[in-house]
Design an enzyme around this catalytic site. Sequence first.
Site, PDB file in Angstrom:
ATOM      1  NE  ARG A 133      44.215  36.994  47.886  1.00 47.57           N
ATOM      2  CZ  ARG A 133      43.834  38.236  48.114  1.00 47.57           C
ATOM      3  NH1 ARG A 133      42.779  38.746  47.458  1.00 47.57           N
ATOM      4  NH2 ARG A 133      44.496  38.981  48.979  1.00 47.57           N
ATOM      5  CB  ILE A 151      39.545  38.218  39.059  1.00 49.49           C
ATOM      6  CG1 ILE A 151      39.919  39.291  38.035  1.00 49.49           C
ATOM      7  CG2 ILE A 151      39.098  36.945  38.374  1.00 49.49           C
ATOM      8  CD1 ILE A 151      41.001  38.845  37.046  1.00 49.49           C
ATOM      9  CG  ASP A 152      40.359  38.919  44.743  1.00 48.81           C
ATOM     10  OD1 ASP A 152      39.143  39.106  44.897  1.00 48.81           O
ATOM     11  OD2 ASP A 152      40.981  37.959  45.243  1.00 48.81           O
ATOM     12  CE  LYS A 153      44.092  48.207  43.828  1.00 46.73           C
ATOM     13  NZ  LYS A 153      44.255  49.123  44.979  1.00 46.73           N
ATOM     14  CD  GLU A 178      37.972  43.959  43.584  1.00 47.78           C
ATOM     15  OE1 GLU A 178      37.083  44.081  42.739  1.00 47.78           O
ATOM     16  OE2 GLU A 178      38.905  43.159  43.495  1.00 47.78           O
TER      17      GLU A 178
END
Length: 365
Positions: free
Chosen positions: A281, A177-179, A24
């Site tokens: 993160r 949101i992230d993968k 992403e």
Amino acid sequence: MMHSQIDMDHTPNAMASESDSLDELDIIDAQGATEDGMYEHFRFVADKGQALLRVDKFLVDRLVKSSRNRVQQAAEAGCIRVNGRPVKSNYRVKPLDVVTVVMDRPRYELEITAEDIPLDIVYEDTDVLVVNKPAGLVVHPGHGNYNGTLVNALAYHFKDNPDYDVNDPRMGLVHRIDKDTSGLLVVAKTPDAKTHLGRQFFNKTTKREYVAVVWGVPSPVSGRIEGNIGRSLRDRLQMAVFPPDSDMGKHAVTHYQMIEDLGHVSVVKCVLETGRTHQIRVHMRHIGHPLFNDARYGGDQILRGNTSSKYRQFIANCMEICPRQALHARTLGFTHPRTGEEMFFSAPIPADMTALIDRWHRLQV
């Protein structure tokens, strides 16, 4: 973050998008997202002889099937930018100004096809849908990744709803949101819901809490991380933290609190004050505690503990149990766009993270 309600169909000035990776962040980078995670959908450069003209009138004259009211709503949400900065609808465009329209998702290059992908629906009514996304599911289609996404699943879920068009940017996912992050997302089923929910995200009035497993034990055990987040100057596939008073990146604040000390790792709660790409993160790495098994930010290395073969095997087993960054969007709160009711949802920590935490409980090395 906010979608404008501008209709993008058949607009000749739409920005082309392409990517050479399925990740992403690579999609964001290649498709021209800004540092605050917004994607550029339209770009217009004012002529040298441009007379002073309100930006809402300037855009209405150039966007197909767009009303002045929609442009004004987009400006209110921070989606209309001139020379890279958000402007109000009464901003007067000057010669050679670069006027862009940004949204919180990439342009879809193809029509979205409906796919029977299971959805974990937490709540649904006539205005909103709240889903618990599993890790590994990409949210939006991108180059080389047109199928198997959450948007494809939504197309199938709404296939019998004549009022919902998955290709229409006036409705759909309000944030992402992230993968490889699991957890809660809200979907707007009407244009009005999208406008109201998007404004809440833009104004930072939503409530979002994440649970993560990180390397080490933060000291102090709770705190506030403030640091601008922007594209790394050394690696375009990473985000980085810059000083809060610098002109690099965008303002970002994360609040964290340790939930459980597991020795070489700990379970922490993170509450977002802002919503930047990879915010938790990169912020947790910045204070020396990368997320467990976060390959992009170094969490897939052994960062705490000893060098024994038994311990190395234990870590390898843990990373097999939870083969992704250990991050879960556990709670989501917002004001219902129609009723005004305060809504609050929670999704349990998924099985892979639960098993990971349990394995650390039983560590004997």
